[in-house]
Design a protein around this motif. Structure first.
Motif, short mmCIF file in Angstrom:
data_model
loop_
_atom_site.label_atom_id
_atom_site.label_comp_id
_atom_site.label_asym_id
_atom_site.label_seq_id
_atom_site.Cartn_x
_atom_site.Cartn_y
_atom_site.Cartn_z
N UNK A 160 0.78 -1.07 0.02
CA UNK A 160 0.00 0.11 0.12
C UNK A 160 0.93 1.36 0.07
N UNK A 161 0.67 2.43 -0.88
CA UNK A 161 1.06 3.70 -0.83
C UNK A 161 0.05 4.44 -0.08
N UNK A 162 0.53 5.00 1.20
CA UNK A 162 -0.43 5.70 2.08
C UNK A 162 -0.08 7.14 2.18
N UNK A 163 -1.01 8.05 2.73
CA UNK A 163 -0.43 9.34 3.04
C UNK A 163 0.22 9.76 4.29
N UNK A 164 1.40 10.38 4.17
CA UNK A 164 2.16 10.76 5.05
C UNK A 164 1.29 11.92 6.10
N UNK A 187 0.17 -12.33 5.63
CA UNK A 187 1.07 -11.59 6.37
C UNK A 187 1.64 -10.50 5.59
N UNK A 188 1.52 -9.22 6.05
CA UNK A 188 1.97 -8.35 5.08
C UNK A 188 3.34 -7.96 5.35
N UNK A 189 3.94 -8.54 6.48
CA UNK A 189 5.15 -8.45 6.64
C UNK A 189 6.00 -6.83 6.73
N UNK A 190 7.30 -6.55 6.97
CA UNK A 190 7.76 -5.19 7.33
C UNK A 190 7.76 -4.63 6.07
N UNK A 191 7.45 -3.46 6.17
CA UNK A 191 7.58 -2.35 4.99
C UNK A 191 6.43 -2.58 3.92
N UNK A 192 5.17 -3.04 4.21
CA UNK A 192 4.09 -3.33 3.11
C UNK A 192 3.58 -2.05 2.82
N UNK A 193 3.77 -1.09 3.93
CA UNK A 193 2.98 0.24 3.82
C UNK A 193 3.94 1.26 3.60
N UNK A 194 4.08 2.12 2.83
CA UNK A 194 4.82 3.20 2.43
C UNK A 194 4.15 4.58 2.29
#
Length: 308
Positions: A160-164, A187-194
Motif C-alpha cells: 500500500x502507498x499511504x499518505x504521510x 502476512x503483510x510483513x515489514x514495510x508493506x505500507x509506504x
C-alpha cells in the motif's frame, strides 16, 4: 409580501411584484439578518482547491445550498492550521449561519472551539465535541473490500502507498487494508505500507521505495487516484507492466481515473453526495437550534477497470 409571505390576494401579490420589477428592488439580507438573526450564508472550508476530490465535494455543497436558497462562501486552508484559524476568525466576524469543514489534520476539536455557537459539520475527521455534526466516508470497509478483490484476482503479496499527512486517528484506508489482509490470513510483513505525499509525484516516489524494498509485490493499493497514477509511473520505470506485473487500485474515482492508460480500478467516493449530506445535516442543526443528528457514513463502491 416581498418575501412571499402568505395571506395576501393574488391581485395584490401581482401588483407588488410588478412594482418590485419596475423599481429594481433587491432584498437586503444584512438588514433581514438583524431581524431573523440569520444571514442566509453558509461556509465551506477545505484544505486544497486544486485537489479534484475537493472540487467534487464543493460542487455537491454548492448544489444543495443553491436548492435551499443559501449563499455559499468557499475557502481553502492550504492544509495549514494557522491559515485555517484566520479563515474561521473572518467567518465569525462577518457572520455565517454555519460552517462545513474538512479540517487540517488533528484540528477538528480546535475548530469546534473556535466557532462558539456557530453550527458546524465536519467531514471525514473524528471529533469529540457532541455539538458538531459528522459526515464520514466508509473508507475502512472499502479498503478491506479492495483487498478482497485483489485476493480474488490471485494476489497474495499486496502493498500500500499511504499518505504521510493522515493523522494516526484517521488512517481509515490503512486500517481497512490491514483488516482485509488479516481476514485472508495474509502476512503483510515489514514495510508493506509506504507513506508519502498524497500526490502524483508522492505516489511515484513512494512506489519506487516500496517496490525496491519489496520486489515480490504483485499488487498495490494507493491512497488516492493521483497517487495511483504515480504508482503506475514508478512501475513503468522499474519495467513492471500494469496490470500484468503489478495490479494498481486507486481511491476517489476522480474524473481522470477513467481516461488514463490503463484506466484506473478505484474505490469510488461519491463526493457530490458527501457535500449534499453535509449541507442537509448543517441545515438541520441550524433549524433545530443546535440539536445534532447522528453521524452519517457514506459507503464506497469498487469500480473495476483496467489497472487491476
Amino acid at each position: 409580501m416581498v418575501n412571499d409571505e402568505p395571506g395576501f390576494s393574488e391581485d395584490t401579490r401581482r401588483r407588488v411584484q410588478a412594482a418590485i420589477a419596475e423599481l429594481g428592488y433587491r432584498p437586503n439580507f444584512l438588514a433581514r439578518g438583524l431581524v431573523t438573526n440569520r444571514t442566509g450564508m453558509i461556509s465551506l472550508i477545505i484544505t486544497d482547491l486544486t485537489n479534484p476530490f475537493f472540487s467534487g465535494l464543493a460542487a455537491g455543497v454548492q448544489h444543495e445550498a443553491h436548492n435551499a436558497g443559501l449563499t455559499l462562501t468557499l475557502s481553502s486552508s492550504s492544509d495549514d492550521a494557522e491559515r485555517q484559524q484566520g479563515l474561521v476568525d473572518s467567518l465569525v466576524s462577518h457572520g455565517t449561519d454555519g460552517v462545513i469543514a474538512f479540517p487540517v489534520r488533528d484540528t477538528a476539536d480546535q475548530l469546534a472551539e473556535a466557532l462558539p455557537g456557530i453550527p458546524l459539520v465536519v467531514i471525514d475527521h473524528p471529533v469529540s465535541d457532541d455539538r458538531v455534526g459528522q459526515v464520514q466516508i466508509g473508507l475502512r470497509k472499502g479498503a478491506a473490500e479492495v483487498v478482497d478483490y485483489l485476493v480474488g484476482r490471485g494476489h497474495t503479496h499486496i502493498g500500500m502507498v499511504a499518505s504521510a499527512n493522515s493523522s494516526v486517528h484517521q488512517r481509515w484506508r490503512e486500517k481497512g487494508f490491514r483488516d482485509g489482509a488479516r481476514s485472508h490470513g495474509l502476512t503483510l510483513g515489514r514495510g508493506a505500507i509506504e507513506r508519502g505525499q498524497p500526490t502524483e509525484s508522492g505516489g511515484r516516489e513512494s512506489a519506487l521505495r516500496l517496490l525496491q524494498r519489496r520486489p515480490e509485490l504483485t499488487a498495490i493499493f494507493a491512497y488516492n487516484d493521483a497517487c495511483a497514477i504515480g504508482v503506475i509511473q514508478a512501475c513503468a520505470e522499474l519495467g513492471r507492466r500494469v496490470p500484468d506485473g503489478v495490479a494498481v487500485v486507486g481511491c476517489d474515482d476522480v474524473s481522470f481515473a477513467r481516461v488514463v492508460s490503463p484506466a484506473l480500478t478505484t474505490l469510488r467516493i461519491d463526493t457530490a453526495s458527501l457535500g449534499r449530506e453535509a449541507v442537509t445535516m448543517l441545515r438541520r442543526i441550524i433549524d433545530d437550534r443546535g440539536d445534532v443528528p447522528p453521524l452519517v457514513e457514506l459507503t464506497t463502491t469498487l469500480i473495476e477497470r483496467e489497472s487491476a
